[in-house]
Scaffold this motif. Sequence first.
Motif, PDB file in Angstrom:
ATOM      1  N   PHE A 237       0.851  -1.199   0.000  1.00  0.00           N
ATOM      2  CA  PHE A 237       0.000   0.000   0.000  1.00  0.00           C
ATOM      3  C   PHE A 237       0.885   1.247   0.000  1.00  0.00           C
ATOM      4  O   PHE A 237       0.677   2.187  -0.780  1.00  0.00           O
ATOM      5  CB  PHE A 237      -0.915  -0.027   1.235  1.00  0.00           C
ATOM      6  CG  PHE A 237      -1.409   1.324   1.648  1.00  0.00           C
ATOM      7  CD1 PHE A 237      -2.418   1.953   0.926  1.00  0.00           C
ATOM      8  CD2 PHE A 237      -0.848   1.988   2.739  1.00  0.00           C
ATOM      9  CE1 PHE A 237      -2.861   3.220   1.295  1.00  0.00           C
ATOM     10  CE2 PHE A 237      -1.286   3.243   3.105  1.00  0.00           C
ATOM     11  CZ  PHE A 237      -2.299   3.866   2.377  1.00  0.00           C
ATOM     12  N   ALA A 238       1.887   1.245   0.878  1.00  0.00           N
ATOM     13  CA  ALA A 238       2.792   2.399   0.977  1.00  0.00           C
ATOM     14  C   ALA A 238       3.447   2.682  -0.376  1.00  0.00           C
ATOM     15  O   ALA A 238       3.485   3.824  -0.842  1.00  0.00           O
ATOM     16  CB  ALA A 238       3.850   2.144   2.050  1.00  0.00           C
ATOM     17  N   GLN A 239       3.928   1.628  -1.016  1.00  0.00           N
ATOM     18  CA  GLN A 239       4.585   1.821  -2.327  1.00  0.00           C
ATOM     19  C   GLN A 239       3.585   2.328  -3.365  1.00  0.00           C
ATOM     20  O   GLN A 239       3.914   3.199  -4.167  1.00  0.00           O
ATOM     21  CB  GLN A 239       5.211   0.511  -2.800  1.00  0.00           C
ATOM     22  CG  GLN A 239       6.432   0.115  -1.974  1.00  0.00           C
ATOM     23  CD  GLN A 239       6.950  -1.267  -2.340  1.00  0.00           C
ATOM     24  OE1 GLN A 239       6.187  -2.137  -2.761  1.00  0.00           O
ATOM     25  NE2 GLN A 239       8.233  -1.483  -2.147  1.00  0.00           N
ATOM     26  N   GLN A 240       2.373   1.786  -3.327  1.00  0.00           N
ATOM     27  CA  GLN A 240       1.400   2.188  -4.357  1.00  0.00           C
ATOM     28  C   GLN A 240       0.963   3.641  -4.208  1.00  0.00           C
ATOM     29  O   GLN A 240       0.517   4.259  -5.169  1.00  0.00           O
ATOM     30  CB  GLN A 240       0.193   1.239  -4.365  1.00  0.00           C
ATOM     31  CG  GLN A 240       0.539  -0.067  -5.047  1.00  0.00           C
ATOM     32  CD  GLN A 240      -0.669  -0.973  -5.321  1.00  0.00           C
ATOM     33  OE1 GLN A 240      -0.618  -2.165  -5.076  1.00  0.00           O
ATOM     34  NE2 GLN A 240      -1.768  -0.439  -5.823  1.00  0.00           N
ATOM     35  N   ALA A 265      -0.614  -6.524  -6.121  1.00  0.00           N
ATOM     36  CA  ALA A 265      -1.317  -5.397  -6.763  1.00  0.00           C
ATOM     37  C   ALA A 265      -2.632  -5.146  -6.035  1.00  0.00           C
ATOM     38  O   ALA A 265      -3.583  -5.917  -6.169  1.00  0.00           O
ATOM     39  CB  ALA A 265      -1.564  -5.695  -8.236  1.00  0.00           C
ATOM     40  N   LEU A 266      -2.668  -4.088  -5.252  1.00  0.00           N
ATOM     41  CA  LEU A 266      -3.907  -3.688  -4.595  1.00  0.00           C
ATOM     42  C   LEU A 266      -4.740  -2.903  -5.606  1.00  0.00           C
ATOM     43  O   LEU A 266      -4.182  -2.133  -6.404  1.00  0.00           O
ATOM     44  CB  LEU A 266      -3.604  -2.778  -3.390  1.00  0.00           C
ATOM     45  CG  LEU A 266      -3.213  -3.450  -2.067  1.00  0.00           C
ATOM     46  CD1 LEU A 266      -1.835  -4.088  -2.161  1.00  0.00           C
ATOM     47  CD2 LEU A 266      -3.223  -2.441  -0.929  1.00  0.00           C
ATOM     48  N   SER A 267      -6.055  -3.089  -5.559  1.00  0.00           N
ATOM     49  CA  SER A 267      -6.912  -2.307  -6.474  1.00  0.00           C
ATOM     50  C   SER A 267      -6.971  -0.868  -5.967  1.00  0.00           C
ATOM     51  O   SER A 267      -6.646  -0.590  -4.795  1.00  0.00           O
ATOM     52  CB  SER A 267      -8.323  -2.902  -6.493  1.00  0.00           C
ATOM     53  OG  SER A 267      -8.936  -2.675  -5.232  1.00  0.00           O
ATOM     54  N   SER A 268      -7.407   0.048  -6.832  1.00  0.00           N
ATOM     55  CA  SER A 268      -7.478   1.452  -6.383  1.00  0.00           C
ATOM     56  C   SER A 268      -8.480   1.609  -5.242  1.00  0.00           C
ATOM     57  O   SER A 268      -8.292   2.429  -4.348  1.00  0.00           O
ATOM     58  CB  SER A 268      -7.790   2.381  -7.551  1.00  0.00           C
ATOM     59  OG  SER A 268      -8.904   1.919  -8.226  1.00  0.00           O
ATOM     60  N   GLU A 269      -9.545   0.781  -5.237  1.00  0.00           N
ATOM     61  CA  GLU A 269     -10.514   0.845  -4.122  1.00  0.00           C
ATOM     62  C   GLU A 269      -9.846   0.401  -2.826  1.00  0.00           C
ATOM     63  O   GLU A 269     -10.070   0.990  -1.770  1.00  0.00           O
ATOM     64  CB  GLU A 269     -11.733  -0.068  -4.388  1.00  0.00           C
ATOM     65  CG  GLU A 269     -12.637   0.375  -5.517  1.00  0.00           C
ATOM     66  CD  GLU A 269     -12.042   0.079  -6.899  1.00  0.00           C
ATOM     67  OE1 GLU A 269     -11.247  -0.875  -7.026  1.00  0.00           O
ATOM     68  OE2 GLU A 269     -12.351   0.827  -7.842  1.00  0.00           O
ATOM     69  N   GLU A 270      -9.018  -0.647  -2.910  1.00  0.00           N
ATOM     70  CA  GLU A 270      -8.332  -1.129  -1.695  1.00  0.00           C
ATOM     71  C   GLU A 270      -7.351  -0.074  -1.175  1.00  0.00           C
ATOM     72  O   GLU A 270      -7.261   0.166   0.028  1.00  0.00           O
ATOM     73  CB  GLU A 270      -7.611  -2.451  -2.004  1.00  0.00           C
ATOM     74  CG  GLU A 270      -8.573  -3.622  -2.168  1.00  0.00           C
ATOM     75  CD  GLU A 270      -7.927  -4.894  -2.743  1.00  0.00           C
ATOM     76  OE1 GLU A 270      -8.502  -5.974  -2.533  1.00  0.00           O
ATOM     77  OE2 GLU A 270      -6.864  -4.805  -3.401  1.00  0.00           O
ATOM     78  N   VAL A 271      -6.664   0.575  -2.095  1.00  0.00           N
ATOM     79  CA  VAL A 271      -5.716   1.621  -1.688  1.00  0.00           C
ATOM     80  C   VAL A 271      -6.473   2.750  -0.991  1.00  0.00           C
ATOM     81  O   VAL A 271      -6.087   3.200   0.096  1.00  0.00           O
ATOM     82  CB  VAL A 271      -4.921   2.159  -2.911  1.00  0.00           C
ATOM     83  CG1 VAL A 271      -4.153   3.425  -2.561  1.00  0.00           C
ATOM     84  CG2 VAL A 271      -3.964   1.090  -3.428  1.00  0.00           C
TER      85      VAL A 271
END
Length: 279
Positions: A237-240, A265-271
């Motif tokens: 998450f931090a990297q994304q 790969a986290l989705s944009s909703e998860e981020v």
Amino acid sequence: MILTAYNRVPLPSFMYGTAWKKEATTRLVELAVASGFTAIDTANQLIHYQEALVGKALQALEKKGVKRDTLFLQTKFTSVDGQGGRPPYDPSADLTTQVRQSFDSSLTHLHTEYVDSYVLHAPYSRRGLGKEDWEVWAAMEELYRSGKTKMIGISNVAAGQLTQLCEQANVKPMVVQNRCFAALGWDQEVREICQANGIVYQGFSLLTANREVFADPEIHAIAKRLGAGIAQVIFRFAQQIGMLPLTGTTSRQHMIEDLQAEHLALSSEEVQRIETIAL
Ligand SMILES: NC(=O)c1ccc[n+]([C@@H]2O[C@H](COP(=O)([O-])OP(=O)(O)OC[C@H]3O[C@@H](n4cnc5c(N)ncnc54)[C@H](OP(=O)(O)O)[C@@H]3O)[C@@H](O)[C@H]2O)c1
């Protein structure tokens, strides 16, 4: 993944932190590099870091064929108040001299002719920036201009102080290193200033400062979907969101897991959900 500060110097996407490792520092730095870390964070501050033992690890690694220019080395200048009575410089000298002496001593400890990043450990002033901060920053700017450090930065900095530094310094910081609390939107205010100024934000204590996140059912659901651990989800998450995370793990298994987080790969909703998880 490579991050780039506004002066176009690239940084690796994960950094190994060497605080509180004591005599295990040498072994753990060697292990971290063998596991795949290429960025190492230390400080010329004996109460928390063994910078000379980082240097010993670098010597051992060089013998094994790991060249200096394949590693990113970051160290810090710490004020007398943060030195626990053993400063690596003459504490009666003016601040410009203290910075020069501390920096030279870091180069000696690390057996190198330059560092990749040199960081002011914390501002002297609690609010705003005072005379001491500007004198130390000017000495750091001088080191930057000499080419002995490729970047300069500041740690433990508040949003107002960072804004002031960006507006009034001759050379703006290229990196910021802060403790990153989920309850502050993962240091959102400071991160936004960094983003607007091309500064690379480095977050530490991502795990230890955010224990409440470990208990959150939503983060467990994300970890389950990805088949990953909670620590991996937090680091990814931090990297994304554009952050460079630090880890201070002493475990080989955790070193490997932390580096592998980059493949998630986290989705944009998860981020978005994690960004506000503790607000
Ligand atoms: N600028 C500053 O003032 C400042 C202040 C503090 C730290 N730092 C820098 O930031 C670095 C990291 O500090 P930190 O506070 O983030 O970390 P840390 O406290 O050194 O270590 C993280 C803790 O989380 C545990 N952990 C559990 N699972 C983990 C996993 N999968 N991966 C990583 N750790 C896991 C570790 O235990 P295990 O050892 O068992 O993995 C360790 O106890 C320091 O070494 C230092 O370089 C800078």
